[in-house]
Design an enzyme around this catalytic site. Structure first.
Site, PDB file in Angstrom:
ATOM      1  N   ASN A   9       0.876  -1.182   0.000  1.00  0.00           N
ATOM      2  CA  ASN A   9       0.000   0.000   0.000  1.00  0.00           C
ATOM      3  C   ASN A   9       0.909   1.225   0.000  1.00  0.00           C
ATOM      4  O   ASN A   9       1.511   1.543   1.023  1.00  0.00           O
ATOM      5  CB  ASN A   9      -0.883  -0.040   1.258  1.00  0.00           C
ATOM      6  CG  ASN A   9      -1.658   1.251   1.455  1.00  0.00           C
ATOM      7  OD1 ASN A   9      -1.780   2.059   0.528  1.00  0.00           O
ATOM      8  ND2 ASN A   9      -2.178   1.450   2.654  1.00  0.00           N
ATOM      9  N   LYS A  11       0.145   4.256  -0.221  1.00  0.00           N
ATOM     10  CA  LYS A  11      -0.506   5.432   0.395  1.00  0.00           C
ATOM     11  C   LYS A  11      -0.337   6.663  -0.506  1.00  0.00           C
ATOM     12  O   LYS A  11      -0.361   6.542  -1.721  1.00  0.00           O
ATOM     13  CB  LYS A  11       0.040   5.674   1.805  1.00  0.00           C
ATOM     14  CG  LYS A  11       0.041   4.420   2.669  1.00  0.00           C
ATOM     15  CD  LYS A  11       0.204   4.736   4.126  1.00  0.00           C
ATOM     16  CE  LYS A  11       0.459   3.459   4.892  1.00  0.00           C
ATOM     17  NZ  LYS A  11       0.115   3.556   6.300  1.00  0.00           N
ATOM     18  N   HIS A  95      -9.472   0.869   4.929  1.00  0.00           N
ATOM     19  CA  HIS A  95      -8.180   1.100   5.596  1.00  0.00           C
ATOM     20  C   HIS A  95      -8.394   2.017   6.809  1.00  0.00           C
ATOM     21  O   HIS A  95      -9.234   2.920   6.768  1.00  0.00           O
ATOM     22  CB  HIS A  95      -7.182   1.726   4.611  1.00  0.00           C
ATOM     23  CG  HIS A  95      -5.784   1.719   5.143  1.00  0.00           C
ATOM     24  ND1 HIS A  95      -5.333   2.671   6.027  1.00  0.00           N
ATOM     25  CD2 HIS A  95      -4.752   0.856   4.961  1.00  0.00           C
ATOM     26  CE1 HIS A  95      -4.073   2.393   6.350  1.00  0.00           C
ATOM     27  NE2 HIS A  95      -3.703   1.302   5.719  1.00  0.00           N
ATOM     28  N   GLU A  97      -6.820   4.462   7.881  1.00  0.00           N
ATOM     29  CA  GLU A  97      -6.674   5.899   7.636  1.00  0.00           C
ATOM     30  C   GLU A  97      -7.966   6.468   7.041  1.00  0.00           C
ATOM     31  O   GLU A  97      -8.333   7.616   7.288  1.00  0.00           O
ATOM     32  CB  GLU A  97      -5.454   6.151   6.733  1.00  0.00           C
ATOM     33  CG  GLU A  97      -4.163   5.951   7.528  1.00  0.00           C
ATOM     34  CD  GLU A  97      -3.007   5.364   6.753  1.00  0.00           C
ATOM     35  OE1 GLU A  97      -3.006   5.419   5.515  1.00  0.00           O
ATOM     36  OE2 GLU A  97      -2.083   4.832   7.405  1.00  0.00           O
ATOM     37  N   GLU A 167      -5.425  -5.347  10.547  1.00  0.00           N
ATOM     38  CA  GLU A 167      -4.418  -4.307  10.771  1.00  0.00           C
ATOM     39  C   GLU A 167      -4.725  -3.577  12.076  1.00  0.00           C
ATOM     40  O   GLU A 167      -5.537  -2.634  12.083  1.00  0.00           O
ATOM     41  CB  GLU A 167      -4.441  -3.297   9.617  1.00  0.00           C
ATOM     42  CG  GLU A 167      -4.151  -3.905   8.267  1.00  0.00           C
ATOM     43  CD  GLU A 167      -3.594  -2.858   7.312  1.00  0.00           C
ATOM     44  OE1 GLU A 167      -2.449  -3.031   6.888  1.00  0.00           O
ATOM     45  OE2 GLU A 167      -4.282  -1.858   7.029  1.00  0.00           O
ATOM     46  N   GLY A 173       2.280   2.026  10.792  1.00  0.00           N
ATOM     47  CA  GLY A 173       3.197   3.159  10.647  1.00  0.00           C
ATOM     48  C   GLY A 173       3.879   3.555  11.946  1.00  0.00           C
ATOM     49  O   GLY A 173       4.474   4.627  12.035  1.00  0.00           O
ATOM     50  N   SER A 213       3.380  -2.358  10.401  1.00  0.00           N
ATOM     51  CA  SER A 213       4.832  -2.331  10.623  1.00  0.00           C
ATOM     52  C   SER A 213       5.523  -3.640  10.243  1.00  0.00           C
ATOM     53  O   SER A 213       6.474  -4.058  10.908  1.00  0.00           O
ATOM     54  CB  SER A 213       5.152  -1.950  12.069  1.00  0.00           C
ATOM     55  OG  SER A 213       4.685  -0.632  12.330  1.00  0.00           O
ATOM     56  N   GLY A 235       4.769   1.281   4.791  1.00  0.00           N
ATOM     57  CA  GLY A 235       6.080   1.911   4.673  1.00  0.00           C
ATOM     58  C   GLY A 235       7.121   1.069   3.940  1.00  0.00           C
ATOM     59  O   GLY A 235       7.831   1.568   3.054  1.00  0.00           O
TER      60      GLY A 235
HETATM   61  C1  PEP Z   1      -0.772  -0.010   5.921  1.00  0.00           C
HETATM   62  O1  PEP Z   1      -0.742   1.108   5.462  1.00  0.00           O
HETATM   63  O2  PEP Z   1      -1.714  -0.769   5.623  1.00  0.00           O
HETATM   64  C2  PEP Z   1       0.304  -0.451   6.801  1.00  0.00           C
HETATM   65  C3  PEP Z   1       0.213  -1.638   7.349  1.00  0.00           C
HETATM   66  O3  PEP Z   1       1.344   0.431   7.009  1.00  0.00           O
HETATM   67  P1  PEP Z   1       2.777   0.104   7.693  1.00  0.00           P
HETATM   68  O4  PEP Z   1       3.275  -1.181   7.087  1.00  0.00           O
HETATM   69  O5  PEP Z   1       3.625   1.273   7.351  1.00  0.00           O
HETATM   70  O6  PEP Z   1       2.522  -0.050   9.156  1.00  0.00           O
END
Ligand code: PEP
Length: 251
Positions: A9, A11, A95, A97, A167, A173, A213, A235
């Site tokens: 992803n 983003k 998601h 966010e 998640e 993040g 993460s 990320g």
């Molecule tokens: C995500 O954006 O779905 C995500 C899991 O981000 P990160 O891997 O940066 O925690």
């Protein structure tokens, strides 16, 4: 045996050149390895360039959102048909966010899920609890509410085109990854809930990714868990070597 599925992803990151190079590097690094399914989900403006870079390889294209109408006066929005037209196979919906920064509700996410499936897209539906909800021991309640809301009105056949991504919001993040025990417990709960609603067979077929993460050095311990079928990576999907390191951990 469920095949592992790793999706990136991106983003609201990259630009045309970076997106194209990143996609090309993932295709090159992956080669013809078929033991893991892989997808990348760039921002809308780069879908076309990334589709070009992925051509002929085995990395699928996904989008990060859609608007649940076929077409019309919805300024600034993007329809499921437009995503298909750009070469998308997947769309990420729900998601955290979008839930917590942009205020999306389970009912609205459910409209998006149904409209994506009706158009022929496959859905990566994200669910997960906030830190305060975990600390209050409400994780299962939250997951249950998001599953019941997000998957409302779906048939067993529809579920065959859905991937779930667990998640935990506190892990996204933040560098704070769920422990293998926390991840396995949540995934097993989700699979049991799906079994109760859609039947054992559908539950056993359903891929459930972990997200939050994930990095090359923690991926193997998560991807080796019985109910973890892949990862949704934020990320670390922005660097080809890191993303490929996670893909290899799933082999
Ligand atoms: C995500 O954006 O779905 C995500 C899991 O981000 P990160 O891997 O940066 O925690």
């Amino acid at each position: 045996m469920r095949k592992k599925f790793i999706a990136g992803n991106w983003k609201m990151f990259t630009n045309t050149a970076v997106a194209r190079d990143l996609a090309a590097a993932v295709v090159r690094g992956l080669g013809s390895e078929e033991r893991v399914d892989v997808a990348v989900c760039p921002p809308f403006p780069y879908l076309h360039s990334v589709a070009e870079a992925l051509r002929g390889g085995r990395v699928a294209l996904g989008a990060q959102n859609l608007y649940p109408e076929k077409e019309g006066a919805f300024t600034g929005e993007v329809s499921p048909a437009m995503l298909l037209d750009c070469g998308c196979r997947y769309v990420i919906l729900g998601h955290s966010e979008r839930r917590h920064v942009l205020g999306e509700t389970d009912a609205f996410i459910n409209r998006k899920v149904k409209s994506a499936l009706a158009a022929g897209l496959e859905v990566i539906l994200c669910i997960g609890e906030l830190l305060a909800e975990r600390e209050a021991e409400h994780t299962e309640q939250v997951l249950q509410r998001q599953l019941a809301g997000g998957l409302a009105d779906l048939t067993g056949a529809d579920l065959g085109r859905v991937v779930l991504a667990y998640e935990p919001v506190w892990a996204i993040g933040t560098g704070k990854v769920a422990t293998p025990e926390q991840a396995q417990d949540a995934h097993a709960f989700v699979r049991r809930w799906i079994g109760g609603k859609f039947g054992e067979e559908a539950a056993n077929r359903l891929p459930i990714q972990y997200g939050g993460s994930v990095k090359p050095d923690n991926a193997a311990s998560l991807l080796g868990l019985p109910d973890v079928d892949g990862a949704l990576v934020g990320g670390a999907s922005l660097k080809a070597d890191m993303f490929l390191g996670i893909v290899r951990a799933g082999l």
